[in-house]
Structure formats: structure tokens, C-alpha cells
Design a protein around this motif. Structure first.
Motif, PDB file in Angstrom:
ATOM      1  N   GLY A 206       0.822  -1.210   0.000  1.00  0.00           N
ATOM      2  CA  GLY A 206       0.000   0.000   0.000  1.00  0.00           C
ATOM      3  C   GLY A 206       0.859   1.265   0.000  1.00  0.00           C
ATOM      4  N   ALA A 207       0.182   2.394   0.242  1.00  0.00           N
ATOM      5  CA  ALA A 207       0.898   3.679   0.173  1.00  0.00           C
ATOM      6  C   ALA A 207       0.805   4.423   1.506  1.00  0.00           C
ATOM      7  N   HIS A 208       0.567   3.677   2.567  1.00  0.00           N
ATOM      8  CA  HIS A 208       0.536   4.293   3.898  1.00  0.00           C
ATOM      9  C   HIS A 208       1.970   4.609   4.341  1.00  0.00           C
ATOM     10  N   ALA A 209       2.107   5.618   5.182  1.00  0.00           N
ATOM     11  CA  ALA A 209       3.444   5.975   5.684  1.00  0.00           C
ATOM     12  C   ALA A 209       4.128   4.764   6.327  1.00  0.00           C
ATOM     13  N   GLU A 210       3.346   3.903   6.968  1.00  0.00           N
ATOM     14  CA  GLU A 210       3.953   2.711   7.597  1.00  0.00           C
ATOM     15  C   GLU A 210       4.506   1.745   6.540  1.00  0.00           C
ATOM     16  N   ASP A 211       3.820   1.685   5.382  1.00  0.00           N
ATOM     17  CA  ASP A 211       4.324   0.836   4.295  1.00  0.00           C
ATOM     18  C   ASP A 211       5.676   1.369   3.802  1.00  0.00           C
ATOM     19  N   VAL A 212       5.741   2.693   3.665  1.00  0.00           N
ATOM     20  CA  VAL A 212       6.965   3.316   3.161  1.00  0.00           C
ATOM     21  C   VAL A 212       8.111   3.063   4.150  1.00  0.00           C
ATOM     22  N   GLN A 213       7.824   3.245   5.411  1.00  0.00           N
ATOM     23  CA  GLN A 213       8.875   3.041   6.423  1.00  0.00           C
ATOM     24  C   GLN A 213       9.347   1.591   6.456  1.00  0.00           C
ATOM     25  N   MET A 214       8.388   0.679   6.329  1.00  0.00           N
ATOM     26  CA  MET A 214       8.736  -0.754   6.370  1.00  0.00           C
ATOM     27  C   MET A 214       9.624  -1.136   5.171  1.00  0.00           C
ATOM     28  N   MET A 215       9.274  -0.579   4.025  1.00  0.00           N
ATOM     29  CA  MET A 215      10.072  -0.858   2.815  1.00  0.00           C
ATOM     30  C   MET A 215      11.497  -0.339   3.030  1.00  0.00           C
ATOM     31  N   ARG A 216      11.579   0.885   3.520  1.00  0.00           N
ATOM     32  CA  ARG A 216      12.892   1.509   3.717  1.00  0.00           C
ATOM     33  C   ARG A 216      13.723   0.746   4.748  1.00  0.00           C
ATOM     34  N   ARG A 217      13.078   0.400   5.854  1.00  0.00           N
ATOM     35  CA  ARG A 217      13.826  -0.300   6.911  1.00  0.00           C
ATOM     36  C   ARG A 217      14.335  -1.647   6.420  1.00  0.00           C
ATOM     37  N   THR A 218      13.475  -2.342   5.654  1.00  0.00           N
ATOM     38  CA  THR A 218      13.882  -3.665   5.158  1.00  0.00           C
ATOM     39  C   THR A 218      15.032  -3.521   4.157  1.00  0.00           C
ATOM     40  N   ALA A 219      14.914  -2.526   3.285  1.00  0.00           N
ATOM     41  CA  ALA A 219      16.000  -2.322   2.297  1.00  0.00           C
ATOM     42  C   ALA A 219      17.297  -1.945   3.016  1.00  0.00           C
ATOM     43  N   ASP A 220      17.190  -1.108   4.021  1.00  0.00           N
ATOM     44  CA  ASP A 220      18.396  -0.737   4.793  1.00  0.00           C
ATOM     45  C   ASP A 220      19.056  -1.974   5.397  1.00  0.00           C
TER      46      ASP A 220
END
Ligand code: KMH
Ligand code: ZN
Length: 303
Positions: A206-220
Motif C-alpha cells: 500500500g501507500a501508507h506511511a507505515e508501508d513506506v517506512q517498512m520498505m525503507r527499513r527492510t531495504a536498509d
């Protein structure tokens, strides 16, 4: 004071999803695509992500000839050329990769997994699809699976990558990050990895802020300092997520391929309007747009 952060802005000019009946501003002829590319680069885009269309119908056209009609003029803009290998999700991998294999661009897209591709709910909102191919697109999209098997991804890496092309790795969900991680080990992908996180496309994250953060944290966690993170928000999510990416230190992709909108209820008249909106977001937070050569350097492109 520290130097301002350089943000790579990609612009996707036409894609294969939106159709001419949806927006009079969607470029489909070579002259329109070239004019849109020039405007986007003038507005600050460093990368042009390219699809081609049939001039008469506006349908996606993945032939070498269709790309030949737009590439020389778009290369003259100086922007990094990024040729799609996604093509249209109805095409075979052989068809999808033909232009990137032929032209060996600096960059090509690489879709990191198979998925339901949320076209149908979006297309079904348009009542007046005037051409037969657009109505067929709507019908077929309901049962569409966008296929990118492990073998498909490896084939694209090995065939397109043989020309020295590097990849915009399109990740539509967290699992695609893990697939990318797996492919790095097995298929000789080298850093820096360009991770294009796609948010808000039904079938993906999805496009929720939590989705964005989760994607970023996982990529990091998976890629550490060996990757560049870019954000693509689909449809109405485009500019809000561009702002979020700017605030989080990410890079940004916009363009009419990804959204026909320039603001709530306001159709974009050009991809350049969206690039200009990103320019003002970035200047508001003290960042600057990377030039094409800075983007080449940051992404380790062949130039
Ligand atoms: N339209 C984007 C969400 C590709 O060209 O490889 C996906 C895309 C796929 O850009
Ligand atoms: Zn694309």
C-alpha cells in the motif's frame, strides 16, 4: 554548512498502463514523447524512463523501431536513458527485452516479482474508453498476472546486463526486496543497487506511511549502504509520497506513466508539471536535484 543533498528525479513519460482516452496529455506519438522528455529534463529530471507507443492507436509498442523513433532525440537531452523491460504486462519476456537488448542503454527497469497488477480497478473507473484496444486492455486486465519468475529476472539480468546496462530494480512489495537480495548472490548484480519502491498499486504494497517506512527499513537491513532508494507513488499517491521520500532522504520517480494527476482533482498537463512540483518540494526541504552526470556517478553507470 553541509552541501545540499542531491536527489535523483526519474521521469516516466508514458508507460503502458494509461490509455489515450484517460488523458489528452498522455504522449503517444514520437513527437509528443520527445517533447515531453525535453520538458521533463528542463524541469530537472535526471533520468527518463521510456516506453514507446504506436503513433496511430496509442497502444504500447515494444518494437525496436518504435524506440528508434524516440531515442536519438531523447539522448540529446543529456538525461540518463532508462528503457523499460516491463514493456506491457501482456508481452513475453522476449518481446519486453527487445529494445533494451538492442540499444544497451545505461539503465533498464527490472521488475522483481510476479503479481496481480492492479489495472482492472483503475481502468474500470473510466467509462469512455473509445478504442477497441483500450476496452480489450480493460477486459484482459481482470485476470492479468504480471509475470516475473526467478528465471525471467535472471534472463533479463543476463541478456540486457551483457550490454553493460545497470538496473532500476522495481520492488512492488517487501518480498521483492528479498528476491533482489537473493539475485545479488546468484546472478552477479553489483552495487550500488537502484531500488525503485513502488507504492499504492493494488496487488503490491500500500501507500501508507507505515508501508513506506517498512520498505525503507527492510531495504536498509538487506542492502546497507550499497543501494540508492527511490520512491514511486502510483496515482494520487505520487506527490505525497515524493514529499515523504524527500523528507526521508530518498530519490523520487514521477511522470504520467505513474500518475495522470498534478494535484487533487487536477490532471497533469505534462510530466514536467510533476517534475516541477518535486523541484519545489525539494527546495522546501533544502535538497537539490541531481544533474544527469551526478546521477550517473551515484548509480555507477557506464555513461
Ligand atoms: N508502471 C510502473 C508502476 C516497467 O516499465 O518495467 C512499473 C514500470 C514497469 O515502470
Ligand atoms: Zn515503465
Amino acid at each position: 554548512m553541509a552541501d545540499p543533498r542531491k536527489v535523483i528525479v526519474s521521469c516516466a513519460l508514458t508507460g503502458a498502463i494509461h490509455t489515450p482516452s484517460m488523458s489528452p496529455h498522455l504522449p503517444v506519438t514520437p513527437a509528443q514523447i520527445i517533447a515531453e522528455g525535453r520538458r521533463a529534463v528542463e524541469a530537472g529530471a535526471a533520468i527518463l524512463h521510456l516506453h514507446a507507443r504506436n503513433s496511430d492507436t496509442g497502444a504500447p509498442d515494444q518494437s525496436v523501431a518504435a524506440f528508434q523513433a524516440i531515442l536519438p532525440a531523447l539522448k540529446e537531452t543529456g538525461a540518463v536513458i532508462n528503457i523499460t523491460t516491463g514493456g506491457s504486462p501482456y508481452m513475453t519476456v522476449e518481446e519486453r527485452t527487445a529494445p533494451a537488448r538492442h540499444f544497451a542503454p545505461e539503465l533498464a527497469s527490472l521488475n522483481m516479482g510476479s503479481m496481480n497488477f492492479g489495472l482492472y480497478p483503475m481502468l474500470a473507473r473510466y467509462r469512455d474508453l473509445s478504442q477497441a484496444w483500450e476496452r480489450e486492455h480493460l477486459e484482459k486486465s481482470r485476470s492479468l498476472v504480471f509475470r516475473n519468475s526467478f528465471a525471467d529476472i535472471a534472463t533479463i539480468l543476463n541478456t540486457v546486463g551483457a550490454g553493460g546496462t545497470r538496473f532500476e530494480c522495481e520492488c512492488y512489495d517487501i518480498g521483492h526486496l528479498y528476491t533482489l537480495h537473493h539475485m545479488i548472490a546468484g546472478e552477479g548484480l553489483t552495487p550500488p543497487f537502484f531500488v525503485q519502491s513502488v507504492f499504492g498499486l493494488l496487488g503490491g504494497i500500500g501507500a501508507h506511511a507505515e508501508d513506506v517506512q517498512m520498505m525503507r527499513r527492510t531495504a536498509d537491513r538487506l542492502f546497507g549502504d550499497r543501494y540508492l532508494w527511490s520512491v514511486l507513488g502510483a496515482g494520487a499517491h505520487q506527490l505525497p509520497l515524493a514529499a515523504m521520500s524527500a523528507a526521508m532522504g530518498g530519490h523520487i520517480r514521477v511522470g504520467l506513466e505513474d500518475s495522470l494527476w498534478a494535484g487533487p482533482g487536477r490532471m497533469a498537463r505534462s510530466s514536467a508539471e510533476q517534475v516541477a512540483a518535486v523541484a519545489s518540494i525539494l527546495s522546501g526541504v533544502g535538497h537539490v536535484m541531481a544533474t544527469p552526470d551526478e546521477a550517473r556517478d551515484m548509480l555507477g553507470l557506464k555513461g
